[in-house]
Design an enzyme around this catalytic site. Sequence first.
Site, PDB file in Angstrom:
ATOM      1  N   LYS A  92       0.900  -1.296   0.121  1.00 43.92           N
ATOM      2  CA  LYS A  92       0.063  -0.011   0.132  1.00 43.92           C
ATOM      3  C   LYS A  92       0.850   1.383   0.023  1.00 43.92           C
ATOM      4  O   LYS A  92       1.879   1.394   0.932  1.00 43.92           O
ATOM      5  CB  LYS A  92      -0.732   0.130   1.365  1.00 43.92           C
ATOM      6  CG  LYS A  92      -1.682   1.399   1.566  1.00 43.92           C
ATOM      7  CD  LYS A  92      -2.261   1.500   2.740  1.00 43.92           C
ATOM      8  CE  LYS A  92      -2.891   2.556   3.135  1.00 43.92           C
ATOM      9  NZ  LYS A  92      -3.406   2.731   4.673  1.00 43.92           N
ATOM     10  N   LYS A 104      -9.261  13.612   8.389  1.00 44.58           N
ATOM     11  CA  LYS A 104      -8.669  13.132   9.617  1.00 44.58           C
ATOM     12  C   LYS A 104      -8.518  14.542  10.496  1.00 44.58           C
ATOM     13  O   LYS A 104      -8.412  15.826  10.082  1.00 44.58           O
ATOM     14  CB  LYS A 104      -7.200  12.783   9.508  1.00 44.58           C
ATOM     15  CG  LYS A 104      -7.249  11.197   8.740  1.00 44.58           C
ATOM     16  CD  LYS A 104      -5.767  10.991   8.423  1.00 44.58           C
ATOM     17  CE  LYS A 104      -5.835   9.466   7.900  1.00 44.58           C
ATOM     18  NZ  LYS A 104      -5.861   8.559   8.667  1.00 44.58           N
ATOM     19  N   ARG A 178      -7.564  -0.161   1.904  1.00 49.30           N
ATOM     20  CA  ARG A 178      -8.350  -1.389   1.326  1.00 49.30           C
ATOM     21  C   ARG A 178      -8.869  -1.345   0.109  1.00 49.30           C
ATOM     22  O   ARG A 178      -9.069  -2.204  -0.587  1.00 49.30           O
ATOM     23  CB  ARG A 178      -9.180  -1.924   2.290  1.00 49.30           C
ATOM     24  CG  ARG A 178     -10.455  -1.221   2.540  1.00 49.30           C
ATOM     25  CD  ARG A 178     -10.975  -1.333   3.918  1.00 49.30           C
ATOM     26  NE  ARG A 178     -10.268  -0.955   5.071  1.00 49.30           N
ATOM     27  CZ  ARG A 178     -10.799  -0.819   6.389  1.00 49.30           C
ATOM     28  NH1 ARG A 178     -11.827  -1.578   6.525  1.00 49.30           N
ATOM     29  NH2 ARG A 178      -9.857  -0.297   7.338  1.00 49.30           N
TER      30      ARG A 178
END
Length: 325
Positions: A92, A104, A178
């Site tokens: 990743k 965030k 993901r």
Amino acid sequence: GSAVGNGMNAARQLGNLPANICTPSYLASQAKALAKGQTKVTTSILSEADMKKLKMGSLLSVSAGSDQPGKLIVIKYQGAKASVKPVVLVGKAVTFDSGGISLKPGRGMDEMKYDMCGGASVIGVINALIENQLPINVVGVIPAVENMPNGQATKPGDVVTSMSGQTIEVLNTDAEGRLILCDALTYVGRFKPDTVIDIATLTGAVIGALGKETAGLLSNDDQLAEDLLSSGLRSGDRAWRLPMYEEYDSLLKSNFADIANIGGPQAGTITAACFLGRFTKKYKWAHLDVAGTAWVSGAQKGSTGRPVPILMDYLRSKAVKSKAG
């Protein structure tokens, strides 16, 4: 030892670079430079147009929010005969993770330049393989993107279609790792792999479970998991296995798609792996969640170069077994 150390340093240097320098395009250029003058190494780069043709809608849904184009980096190291099935490492590489629309908090966000440490570790391993000249075939695949919140960014509640054809309801754009890994994990099937290991700074939950000392390990194959755990003990780059029971997988249920990209507040590391497991059923696969081990914070802030040692020990062991066989 020298090769592993140099591989770690290569990963650390990439990890420590600021995100305005280390973009997906920069990582791609570094991967190309790695292959220059090397007879055993070839690098190819897939552009967003290439990925669109392959229908990588999940990966592209992450890069959509950034002015930096996404890249899929493929590095092949051929140290054995072409007929020998490769070990595939998928790293990743979110070169900066703002969280996207699911932004965030500002505190510590500078450390999100380290969200590409999985990809950096794959480049570190290839560095070490070149130095060591191990008689093994390895393919490194690095999905590289920047996760940003512009007007084209994916929104919570959007549904995207992965390369596998499975649809994904994006409930949280900060669960983006993901989304890029699942398309890369589908793509690697074309290499007919012996085993696939993905490396990702994937979840904060793994830090809650294991702290900053130990990587989380999840796998669909017991022998592969045992081999990696043994490599972790030998190399001092330790991992700990977590379960992937069906009950956890059911937490990813979506009313509007085949799967949701988050599974709620419980067992975040496990549900993230269960998500990836939906795309890895055709081969032996292990997942290393290195969100706790890839870098340190505070006065000693910086990339660690992990998990290059555990991966190199595993590859060396495979090469030795292959030679003995």
